[in-house]
Scaffold this active site. Structure first.
Site, PDB file in Angstrom:
ATOM      1  N   ASP A   1       0.849  -1.191   0.000  1.00 29.11           N
ATOM      2  CA  ASP A   1       0.000   0.000   0.000  1.00 29.11           C
ATOM      3  C   ASP A   1       0.890   1.248   0.000  1.00 29.11           C
ATOM      4  O   ASP A   1       1.807   1.342  -0.817  1.00 29.11           O
ATOM      5  CB  ASP A   1      -0.962  -0.045   1.197  1.00 29.11           C
ATOM      6  CG  ASP A   1      -2.142   0.903   1.045  1.00 29.11           C
ATOM      7  OD1 ASP A   1      -3.136   0.513   0.418  1.00 29.11           O
ATOM      8  OD2 ASP A   1      -2.052   2.025   1.563  1.00 29.11           O
TER       9      ASP A   1
ATOM     10  N   TYR B   1      -3.595  11.134   0.791  1.00 30.43           N
ATOM     11  CA  TYR B   1      -4.143  10.965  -0.561  1.00 30.43           C
ATOM     12  C   TYR B   1      -4.177  12.296  -1.307  1.00 30.43           C
ATOM     13  O   TYR B   1      -3.862  12.361  -2.499  1.00 30.43           O
ATOM     14  CB  TYR B   1      -5.545  10.360  -0.489  1.00 30.43           C
ATOM     15  CG  TYR B   1      -5.548   8.910  -0.089  1.00 30.43           C
ATOM     16  CD1 TYR B   1      -5.604   7.901  -1.043  1.00 30.43           C
ATOM     17  CD2 TYR B   1      -5.490   8.542   1.256  1.00 30.43           C
ATOM     18  CE1 TYR B   1      -5.602   6.568  -0.681  1.00 30.43           C
ATOM     19  CE2 TYR B   1      -5.485   7.207   1.629  1.00 30.43           C
ATOM     20  CZ  TYR B   1      -5.536   6.226   0.657  1.00 30.43           C
ATOM     21  OH  TYR B   1      -5.524   4.904   1.026  1.00 30.43           O
TER      22      TYR B   1
ATOM     23  N   HIS C   1      -4.899  -7.876   0.033  1.00 28.23           N
ATOM     24  CA  HIS C   1      -4.185  -6.610   0.146  1.00 28.23           C
ATOM     25  C   HIS C   1      -3.381  -6.489   1.445  1.00 28.23           C
ATOM     26  O   HIS C   1      -2.320  -5.874   1.461  1.00 28.23           O
ATOM     27  CB  HIS C   1      -5.192  -5.457   0.055  1.00 28.23           C
ATOM     28  CG  HIS C   1      -4.551  -4.111  -0.085  1.00 28.23           C
ATOM     29  ND1 HIS C   1      -3.825  -3.742  -1.194  1.00 28.23           N
ATOM     30  CD2 HIS C   1      -4.509  -3.033   0.755  1.00 28.23           C
ATOM     31  CE1 HIS C   1      -3.385  -2.501  -1.044  1.00 28.23           C
ATOM     32  NE2 HIS C   1      -3.785  -2.058   0.128  1.00 28.23           N
TER      33      HIS C   1
END
Length: 477
Positions: free
Chosen positions: A240, A386, A443
């Site tokens: 990630d 982000y 993930h």
């Protein structure tokens, strides 16, 4: 949707991305020069940096405890009547977090988990927790060192573990035990000094109030942390955000990184996207035999990504808005984060009444992660990353276009969000010595399948050692 409609969407997306990157570079670039001491603290930047370093470089051992009043307040919030909209008939997690499943989790959190909080707190502090000031921010990290008598007969290296969102250092607990083996094991020839930081703004690491702290700048901070701890050369493992930050470290500081191992290798340059588009028509030529379904059909993978990345658009544009909705809201926080642990672990879990959350995880372990976010009030500061990542200042560094010559290992777990072909990745990672595939895992690999991830990392380190010995042998000739 018909196959023709899916193909049309695919073409539109490819063309749109190509147009967006029309004036972006097609070939390779040189690494940008980033300031190594950029200030991120709330107070004014010190005029005398040496004095600041002399006074702030102390590494402090911490054992943070939470007052009973804080836990009682959380119990009170979880005890309030839940006014939730009933789920659609026959829907499980297809519309988002199922309200009935959420009620069950909140009940367990309140009546089973929280009464044992002091036990969980002790569990969370089983490793050595430290903090230190880096560029104006107080950073939190685990640091486990092997003693000299433990390293006898072992291959001994430092490794930096980097997590992502919506995870935390909690994901690494089982992996840390395997890397930093405390029980004698004659079969295991490896022992590592493990450094696992909370990223800036995550958990107990201070966030910044200054815009601009993106993955590239965090890469600088992580390198400065490792140097402060005395590690001039080290391995990196990450997924990630940890994958992106680790990649940037390997690109910007190859003199410090022995090898970079990731369970989420990505590359979204125009050339990479074009290669993927071409490979879609000839899957057997570009994907390893038996693993074509990791990548194709491309239309299915694209639609899945479109469905799963709505959160990203929100957090990349208005992170503070969703942060306000979730801060101090334990029920909403749990639903928002745990939904990711459901579908990102396996997309098929959306068809399970409980989201399949306990198929691969223990509920206590998932709630540990939620407690870290809740107790540290860090949901907003984690989401701001982000916004920074998609900023013009970050994208125009063009780090994806800078070749990385550090030995690189990419491990793919079938149920992860997306996978990239070696055909794509070799454009950037010019020393891709390790590429593997596993049908088990998603993930959150360190959290879900730590044994597989550990063994894959060891395999990567072994390849690194063979490569290093071969180079030394050639120098001696």
């Amino acid at each position: 949707m018909s196959g023709r409609g899916i193909l049309m969407i695919l073409l539109i997306v490819v063309i749109g991305v190509a147009l967006k990157h029309l004036f972006y570079p097609w070939g390779s670039l040189s690494a940008p020069t980033l300031p190594l001491n950029q200030w991120w603290g709330d107070e004014e930047e010190p005029e005398d940096w040496q004095a600041y370093l002399d006074n702030s470089s102390e590494v402090i051992n911490n054992r943070l405890m939470y007052e009973e009043s804080v836990i009682n307040d959380l119990k009170g919030q979880l005890n309030r009547p839940l006014h939730l909209t009933e789920p659609m008939k026959g829907a499980n997690f297809e519309y988002g977090f199922n309200a009935e499943a959420l009620k069950s989790i909140i009940k367990y959190w309140r009546d089973d988990y929280l009464p044992r909080w002091r036990e969980r707190e002790i569990f969370l502090w089983q490793f050595n927790h430290f903090t230190t000031d880096i560029q104006g921010l107080r950073l939190h990290f685990f640091h486990l060192m092997a003693y000299d008598d433990q390293t006898i007969g072992k291959h001994h290296y430092p490794v930096l573990l980097l997590h992502g969102w919506p995870g935390s250092v909690r994901e690494f607990f089982d992996l840390i035990h395997k890397l930093h083996q405390t029980e004698p094991d004659k079969e295991n020839k490896y022992i590592f000094n493990v450094i696992a930081p909370s990223l800036p703004g995550y958990a107990w690491s201070q966030g910044t109030s200054r815009p601009g702290l993106g993955p590239a700048q965090i890469a600088v901070m992580m390198r400065n942390l490792m140097l402060r701890l005395g590690y001039k050369k080290f391995f990196i493992q990450g997924g990630d955000w940890g994958s992106i930050i680790g990649s940037h470290m390997a690109t910007l500081f190859p003199e410090n990184v022995l090898g970079y191992h990731s369970n989420f290798c990505t590359l979204s340059t125009p050339k990479s996207i074009f290669k993927r588009f071409i490979a879609n028509f000839f899957p057997s030529l570009f994907a390893p035999h038996g693993f074509e379904d990791f990548f194709f059909p491309m239309s299915h993978k694209l639609l899945s990504i479109l469905e799963e990345t709505g959160y990203m658009h929100l957090q990349a544009t208005r992170p503070d808005t969703i942060g306000i909705a979730l801060l101090g809201n334990p029920v909403g926080l749990a639903a928002y984060i745990l939904e990711k642990f459901s579908v990102w672990t396996n997309a098929s879990y959306r068809y399970y009444p409980d989201g399949g959350l306990t198929e691969r995880f223990k509920l206590d372990d998932l709630l540990d992660n939620i407690m870290i976010y809740y107790l540290t009030d860090s949901i907003t500061t984690t989401q701001r990353l982000y916004k920074e990542y998609f900023s013009k200042e970050q994208t125009t560094l063009f780090l994806d276009y800078v070749p990385t010559y550090v030995p690189t290992g990419c491990v793919r777990f079938k149920n992860d969000l997306i996978h990239f072909l070696d055909f794509q990745l070799e454009e950037k990672y010019r020393n891709l010595i390790h590429s593997t595939y596993y049908r088990e895992g998603g993930h959150f690999a360190a959290f879900e399948v730590p044994d597989i991830l550990y063994n894959d990392f060891i395999s990567f380190v072994q390849k690194f050692e063979r490569l290093t010995k071969m180079k030394e042998y050639k120098r001696e000739l």
